[in-house]
Design an enzyme around this catalytic site. Structure first.
Site, PDB file in Angstrom:
ATOM      1  N   CYS A 469     100.096  44.719  78.977  1.00 60.35           N
ATOM      2  CA  CYS A 469      99.630  43.427  79.497  1.00 60.35           C
ATOM      3  C   CYS A 469      99.459  42.435  78.350  1.00 60.35           C
ATOM      4  O   CYS A 469     100.220  41.502  78.196  1.00 60.35           O
ATOM      5  CB  CYS A 469      98.302  43.595  80.228  1.00 60.35           C
ATOM      6  SG  CYS A 469      98.414  44.509  81.762  1.00 60.35           S
ATOM      7  N   GLU A 471      97.958  43.775  75.041  1.00 64.13           N
ATOM      8  CA  GLU A 471      97.553  44.486  73.830  1.00 64.13           C
ATOM      9  C   GLU A 471      98.417  44.055  72.659  1.00 64.13           C
ATOM     10  O   GLU A 471      99.633  43.983  72.770  1.00 64.13           O
ATOM     11  CB  GLU A 471      97.687  46.000  74.021  1.00 64.13           C
ATOM     12  CG  GLU A 471      96.772  46.583  75.069  1.00 64.13           C
ATOM     13  CD  GLU A 471      97.373  46.573  76.462  1.00 64.13           C
ATOM     14  OE1 GLU A 471      96.839  47.273  77.318  1.00 64.13           O
ATOM     15  OE2 GLU A 471      98.377  45.864  76.688  1.00 64.13           O
TER      16      GLU A 471
END
Length: 510
Positions: A469, A471
């Site tokens: 997503c 990171e």
């Protein structure tokens, strides 16, 4: 309250899925008007429609191959070697699919959007399978015959043997209570811990090159003085077997393409199939030489990883445009590739990613959506390892592909630094303003500093970016061991009640 990140992805897919399954006329409108079709050729239009129309389904093929392998071999080998041999067995026996019009080949299941289960991680129940087959949104079809086979052959063997069950049998009571009341969620109900993003190694070395390096490491092991030598031997041996498995998977695709070319009546498609076979015999065994081979190289590595075990957030290619740019530029200069051909191959790759839905959760309810996509995230633009601007013509090709295809996967992010050309920023904003939610925007000038504060070298930080997503990490240098989400509002609620979860009156916190 849901605290996991999948919510927004689910809302997006639920809209698309409801449109597709309930209102076919609306779906046709979304397919033809919701994306800019004018840049697509006929092949890409057909492949795009196929990926929209394919019904997600569950395949029990992998589970059956694996269960039979473990029944015969568990206890005969160290765990790393056992897992590698299991992966090799899957690559030997799984159904190989090459679809009409495809140029980039390879599916995790026997057909597009047919997703396998991973019973060694966490095993679906018969009730799970029935719910998945019947719920209105995010349905995964499965036949009653397959459910009966799963109940008879798969579930009995894995009862008490799954990774999730083995971990639950070792954690303290307090940990279980915190999980049961939802202070954290999503603990291996769907995926194994961890995901990762690649750097540029797979474009520089073939798996046969890596096997030679592994052989060198094995021959240098010091069993007299290194207490970890045996563990290293097992892991290195497993790595070598895994290389063999991925090469075998590619060779099987080459064989199928050659066979299909012999009966193909369209001379143009027959030539394409022969070319697919040539590419698959080159990669991943050897380093890619061309733009086409480079894309197929990444895809076989990606496919191998998500076939061996279903890691959270799957696999990410990192700075895909930066890795492909040298191949593109060399072929453009040599006249062996046109921009339109490069864009067609990129579109085929995007559609291939979109064909891969996420394996569904266990213990689901009919109303629960779960995470549908596989979180393949493409980093576009940014900076290179030497600090120079990372934007290339491939970057613009990727943005055009995102704009035209308008499909759920892959995810994408543009990376905008002080060195980024305004033309690229404007091209990215042109795609963003369509309102699809992609690409997101990252600033290397900030995350490079963040990664260096974590101890990364300047070069590794510059080669990093986002995966999954949001990171941020150093690509090719670390794994994100991820499972379970903290439910922060519930932790606050428990804390305000002096450690007691008020719904059930049980003390679960400080």
């Amino acid at each position: 309250m849901r605290a996991d990140r999948s919510y927004l992805y689910d809302k997006t897919y639920n809209f698309m899925n409801t449109t597709h399954h309930t209102h076919s006329c609306v779906h046709d409108t979304v397919s033809s008007v919701g994306a800019n079709n004018f840049g697509m050729n006929d092949r890409i239009k057909r492949l795009r429609r196929q990926t929209f129309e394919a019904q997600p389904s569950l395949s029990i093929e992998r589970a059956l191959i694996e269960t039979r392998f473990y029944q015969e071999n568990y206890g005969k080998y160290p765990i790393p070697i056992l897992r590698a041999l299991n992966f090799l067995e899957i690559c030997k026996r799984k159904t190989i699919y090459i679809g009409e019009d495809e140029l980039i080949v390879g599916e995790r299941g026997p057909r597009p959007k047919a997703v396998p289960t991973f019973p060694e991680l966490t095993c679906h129940s018969v009730e799970d399978l029935h719910i998945l087959n019947t719920r209105e949104l995010q349905r995964y079809t499965i036949s009653q015959e397959d459910i009966d086979t799963y109940e008879r052959e798969v579930i009995p063997y894995w009862k008490g043997r799954t990774q999730r069950e083995r971990i639950f049998s070792h954690v303290p009571k307090e940990w279980k209570e915190a999980y049961e009341v939802g202070m954290f969620t999503e603990f291996m109900e769907q995926r194994a811990p961890g995901h990762t993003a690649l750097d540029g190694k797979v474009y520089q070395y073939g798996l046969l090159d890596l096997k030679k390096r592994i052989e060198g490491e094995l021959s240098a092991l010091d069993f007299m003085n290194d207490p970890e030598a045996t563990d290293k031997q097992e892991e290195l041996t497993a790595m070598s077997i895994s290389c063999d498995a991925a090469i075998l998977l590619a060779e099987r695709h080459a064989d199928l393409a050659d066979e299909m070319s012999l009966t193909e009546k369209d001379p143009r498609r027959a030539a394409e199939l022969r070319k697919i076979a040539e590419v698959c015999r080159r990669v991943p065994a050897h380093a890619p030489r061309t733009y086409w081979e480079a894309i197929q190289m990444y895809w076989f590595v990606h496919l191998g990883t998500i076939t061996e075990l279903n890691g959270w957030d799957a696999m990410n290619p990192g700075h895909f445009d930066q890795h492909l740019a040298p191949f593109y530029e060399k072929e453009i200069a040599a006249g062996t590739l046109t921009r339109d051909e490069a864009k067609e191959l990129m579109s085929c790759f995007f559609i291939k990613v979109n064909n891969h839905t996420a394996p569904p959760k266990v213990g689901i309810t009919a109303k629960e959506s779960g995470t549908y996509n596989d979180f393949t995230n493409l980093n576009i633009g940014g900076i290179r390892a030497d600090g120079s601007d990372g934007v290339s013509e491939v970057s613009y090709i990727m943005l055009e592909t995102i704009e035209e295809l308008h499909i759920l996967q892959p995810g994408s992010a543009i990376h905008v630094s002080a060195r980024t050309p305004e033309r690229f920023l404007r091209a990215g904003c042109k795609v963003i303003r369509q309102g699809h939610g992609y690409p997101s925007v990252f600033n290397p000038d900030v995350y490079v500093q963040e990664l260096m504060r974590q101890g990364k070298s300047l070069r590794d930080a510059r080669e990093g970016g986002c995966s999954g997503c949001i990171e941020v990490g150093a690509f090719g240098k670390e794994a994100y061991v991820l499972t379970g989400y903290l439910n922060v509002p519930k932790i606050l609620e428990v804390t305000l009640h002096k450690g007691v979860y008020p719904v059930i009156g049980r003390k679960v916190g400080l």
